[in-house]
Design an enzyme around this catalytic site. Structure first.
Site, PDB file in Angstrom:
ATOM      1  N   HIS A  93       0.821  -1.213   0.000  1.00 38.70           N
ATOM      2  CA  HIS A  93       0.000   0.000   0.000  1.00 38.70           C
ATOM      3  C   HIS A  93       0.856   1.265   0.000  1.00 38.70           C
ATOM      4  O   HIS A  93       0.351   2.338  -0.287  1.00 38.70           O
ATOM      5  CB  HIS A  93      -1.063  -0.023   1.111  1.00 38.70           C
ATOM      6  CG  HIS A  93      -0.592   0.265   2.500  1.00 38.70           C
ATOM      7  ND1 HIS A  93      -0.281  -0.709   3.420  1.00 38.70           N
ATOM      8  CD2 HIS A  93      -0.416   1.436   3.149  1.00 38.70           C
ATOM      9  CE1 HIS A  93       0.067  -0.153   4.566  1.00 38.70           C
ATOM     10  NE2 HIS A  93       0.002   1.147   4.432  1.00 38.70           N
ATOM     11  N   ASP A 127       1.146  -7.664   2.175  1.00 36.82           N
ATOM     12  CA  ASP A 127       1.276  -6.223   1.958  1.00 36.82           C
ATOM     13  C   ASP A 127       2.748  -5.790   1.814  1.00 36.82           C
ATOM     14  O   ASP A 127       3.314  -5.156   2.695  1.00 36.82           O
ATOM     15  CB  ASP A 127       0.597  -5.476   3.110  1.00 36.82           C
ATOM     16  CG  ASP A 127       0.262  -4.037   2.750  1.00 36.82           C
ATOM     17  OD1 ASP A 127       0.834  -3.519   1.775  1.00 36.82           O
ATOM     18  OD2 ASP A 127      -0.560  -3.431   3.453  1.00 36.82           O
ATOM     19  N   SER A 133       3.966   2.357   8.275  1.00 36.61           N
ATOM     20  CA  SER A 133       3.700   1.352   7.242  1.00 36.61           C
ATOM     21  C   SER A 133       4.964   1.034   6.472  1.00 36.61           C
ATOM     22  O   SER A 133       5.646   1.941   5.987  1.00 36.61           O
ATOM     23  CB  SER A 133       2.653   1.865   6.260  1.00 36.61           C
ATOM     24  OG  SER A 133       1.386   1.753   6.838  1.00 36.61           O
TER      25      SER A 133
HETATM   26  N1  ARG Z   1      -4.586   0.254   7.262  1.00 38.52           N
HETATM   27  C1  ARG Z   1      -3.320   0.291   6.615  1.00 38.52           C
HETATM   28  C2  ARG Z   1      -2.486   1.426   7.134  1.00 38.52           C
HETATM   29  O1  ARG Z   1      -2.890   2.538   7.281  1.00 38.52           O
HETATM   30  C3  ARG Z   1      -3.425   0.430   5.143  1.00 38.52           C
HETATM   31  C4  ARG Z   1      -3.940  -0.743   4.475  1.00 38.52           C
HETATM   32  C5  ARG Z   1      -4.239  -0.488   3.028  1.00 38.52           C
HETATM   33  N2  ARG Z   1      -5.208  -1.448   2.614  1.00 38.52           N
HETATM   34  C6  ARG Z   1      -6.497  -1.159   2.339  1.00 38.52           C
HETATM   35  N3  ARG Z   1      -7.339  -2.132   2.170  1.00 38.52           N
HETATM   36  N4  ARG Z   1      -6.932   0.079   2.222  1.00 38.52           N
HETATM   37  O2  ARG Z   1      -1.337   1.257   7.363  1.00 38.52           O
END
Ligand code: ARG
Length: 720
Positions: A84, A219, A655
């Site tokens: 992501h 991811d 992230s």
């Molecule tokens: N929740 C994750 C973060 O902010 C991002 C994941 C992205 N995936 C998604 N399905 N939008 O680090």
């Protein structure tokens, strides 16, 4: 007795020295914190964690693309980060014919790596500049201080700028302005896409599983940093060579067990652990529900077009993912803040603080002042959300709003032909990018809806004067959805933004009257001007006062309990931090147990062929059914571990961060937080907070077995 009680209460609740909370500055690790890390299992020395002169772990950590974290995993500048985080770059490199976002991509040699517009930054050094900053603003009122600060920052950072070596400084306010630290970064500008799994792996589970455990998302994505032959940062060039890093992380495929040591380095973007009860109330009652309702609507219209057409999907995917991510976050945040009774908890601390502060002029009125400040701003807070998340949530409105730059250049006294041309050229340039990303079909529906939402939900006394009256006169009943739809349709057919002939004529000879008559500009400008003249000054005053009070409150807290200061860490602000804890299972609710790993078995359970979120590559499903795991199999489960959880304290910005074992080896990449603790920006819960990580063995399995890119595995230093 009372005093003792108060300080006890404060030391227990505010300074929960609870094992896993804390985003520590790796360069200023106190002995107490380091000792605790060792007690928890760390086998490295302080200098191995962070050193200015010798290479250390910190040299393998980088800011990826300005908002994420990445880590170096080979001697040739190979970078691991999240899927992501690389998402935008992967989508940009894709076309309907070469759909790398959908199908995945691996460069089997360096020639195949794909240029991107990303940058990465390494931390060169840090300097405490508190004295310099404070000396420069000594004796100033708060307002004067705020005005002066950016100039003071610039004076300090100017001294370290070294263009040739890509060095520049950035000053961070720590402890709400009680300390100032400059980080000096080295920026590299030639970053290439090396690999990514198919989206059905990299985003498996989509938004349904986002912010949730159990989780089966791969991811990750892979990039490489290039430099000039001298090792210095350089613009993209085929002459550039892979960067030889000061340090890279070995990759452990040994596996781990529940309770093992884990630490995470990275760049957490923001927390507000000292948020007041007033701030929480405003968030829960107004800010979060408004944002969620508006995003809900926007996402629905985008999704309806994305599922119809792969070209639209590619266009909107990145922006959709960003909107959806924090739509779910803020919804969950309020749910958890309510579950944990955080507002009431804060009220208790605040009462204790106020009792302690009695008779201390510097502190005793802080909470009365907070009250006044919040009372003054609250009536306009929803309006602000509806502008930012509503009106500006229509891409055409947001682009039209930018055209105010041309209007200003035209009507500003003393501005020259050249100023106007400059503004017009900039708009002309931006328009190209805007049109490339624009999907008219969803935007027209969003535009109609945001206009109607604003009308219905925002106090009439705050509406832009005349706008809705005119709308009514020209399009009909303001209580009817059809009225807004008719109007939005006209905006789209009338505006020069979508009409090359009209646009080119305007850019060749920018004219204020023509611009003001444009339907899209007239709309955006009415709402933006209304807000910026009447409400933006109130908001600025509100924020300013809160910052002033926040700084005093923070100072008071430290003064009140000096013994606890050593165990305090500053709120996250996108400066490098390290968090330590353990791999750990948990109980999310009564009678429910969540294991610390998810395995390939779960992918097969969740898999739904052709589903938008739970599809997976056919080849992957076959290989998993055959248990074709190779050297990446987990010995304990005899399965392929896909993800795991740790107790580490992280937040957005982390992230892509490396999850590192006791010996400094990479075991995974952090990519999410769990739903049950989504209040984490404000309150870390020691029992429920978990960081969700993709297991590096799954990353390597995807690259090697599924993707066939063994060339990349050969570059790594595997610890077996
Ligand atoms: N929740 C994750 C973060 O902010 C991002 C994941 C992205 N995936 C998604 N399905 N939008 O680090």
């Amino acid at each position: 007795m009372k005093k003792l009680f108060i300080s006890l209460l404060l030391s227990i609740s505010l300074f929960k020295a609870s094992a896993d909370e804390g985003m520590w500055l790796p360069m200023l690790l106190g002995q107490q914190v380091y000792n605790d890390m060792v007690k928890r299992g760390l086998k490295l020395t302080k200098a191995q964690l962070y050193s200015i002169n010798k290479s250390s772990l910190k040299d393998a950590i980088l800011i990826f693309g300005g908002g994420c974290t990445g880590e170096i995993v080979s001697s040739q500048g190979l970078i691991f980060t999240n899927h992501h985080c690389g998402y935008g770059a992967i989508a940009n490199a894709s076309s309907v014919e070469h759909n790398y976002l959908r199908d995945g991509f691996y460069a089997l040699n360096k020639e195949q790596e794909i240029k991107s517009s990303l940058t990465v930054q390494f931390l060169d050094k840090i300097v405490d500049v508190t004295k310099e900053v404070e000396n420069a603003v000594k004796g100033l009122s708060w307002d004067e201080r705020v005005k002066k600060l950016s100039e003071v920052y610039k004076t300090i950072t100017d001294k370290v700028v070294d263009k040739e070596n890509g060095l520049a400084g950035r000053i961070y306010s720590m402890f709400k302005g009680n300390q100032y630290i400059m980080y000096v970064y080295k920026t590299y500008r030639d970053i290439r896409l090396v690999g990514a799994p198919p989206e059905s792996v990299g985003k498996f589970g989509g938004d349904t599983d986002n912010w949730e455990w159990p989780r089966h998302t791969g991811d990750f994505s892979v990039f490489r940093v290039y430099a000039a032959k001298t090792g210095k940062p350089a613009d993209y060039s085929t002459d550039n060579v892979p960067l030889k890093p000061k340090h890279f992380l070995p990759v452990s495929i040994k596996g781990f067990k529940d309770g093992d040591y884990a630490m995470i380095y990275g760049y957490p973007g923001g927390t507000n652990r000292y948020e007041t009860s007033f701030g929480i109330s405003l968030k829960n009652e107004i800010e979060n529900p408004s944002l969620v309702a508006l995003r809900d609507m926007r996402l629905k219209y985008m999704y309806n077009e994305m599922i119809k057409d792969p070209a639209i999907k590619l266009k909107l995917a990145s922006s959709y993912a960003g909107i959806a991510n924090y739509w779910k976050f803020y919804d969950g945040e309020t749910k958890q803040l309510k579950k944990f009774n955080t507002e009431a908890e804060k009220k208790k601390y605040e009462a204790a603080f106020t009792a302690w502060a009695k008779g201390k002029p510097e502190y005793e009125n802080i909470f009365a002042d907070y009250n006044t400040n919040y009372t003054a701003w609250t009536p306009y807070s929803k309006h602000r959300q509806y502008l930012n998340e509503g009106i500006m949530g229509s891409p055409v409105a947001a682009f039209a709003a930018q055209l105010a730059g041309i209007e200003n250049a035209i009507i500003k006294k003393g501005s020259t032909e050249a100023d106007i041309k400059k503004a017009a050229d900039a708009a002309n340039n931006n328009r190209k990018g805007f049109l490339e990303g624009e999907d008219k079909s969803s935007d027209e529906k969003i535009l109609a809806a945001v206009c109607q939402y604003f009308y219905n939900d925002i106090d009439k006394s705050q509406h832009p004067i005349g706008f809705y009256e005119n709308l009514k006169a020209a399009y009909g009943d303001l209580n009817e959805e059809a009225t807004y739809k008719k109007w939005a349709k006209e905006v789209f057919s009338n505006t020069m933004i979508f009409d090359d002939a009209k646009w080119d004529a305007f850019i060749a000879k920018p004219d204020a009257a023509v611009l003001q008559a444009d339907f899209a500009f007239a709309f955006a400008s009415a709402f933006v001007k209304n807000y910026s003249t009447k409400y933006a000054p109130l908001y600025a005053a509100f924020v300013n006062k809160n910052n002033e009070l926040g700084r005093a409150y923070m100072k008071g807290i430290m003064e009140m309990n000096p013994a606890a200061v050593k165990k305090m860490y500053p709120d996250a602000n996108f400066s490098m931090r390290v968090s330590y804890g353990n791999v750990k299972s948990y109980n999310p609710r009564d009678a429910v147990f969540y294991d610390y790993v998810c395995t390939a078995k779960g992918i097969l359970e969740k898999y739904k062929k052709d589903d938008y979120e739970f599809d997976a590559p056919t080849k992957q499903i076959e290989m998993l059914k055959n248990k074709d795991y190779g050297q990446y199999m987990d010995k304990r489960t005899k399965d392929l571990v896909v993800t795991f959880i740790t107790t580490n304290d992280i937040t957005g910005g982390n992230s892509g961060s490396p999850v590192i074992d006791a010996n400094g080896n990479l075991i995974g990449l952090a990519f999410d937080g769990n739903y049950e603790a989504l209040s984490h920006k404000i309150a870390f819960d020691k029992d429920l907070n978990r960081t969700i990580c993709v297991d590096v063995r799954y990353v390597l399995w995807c690259i090697d077995k599924l993707g066939g890119a063994s060339n990349l595995i050969k570059e790594l230093k595997l610890v077996k």
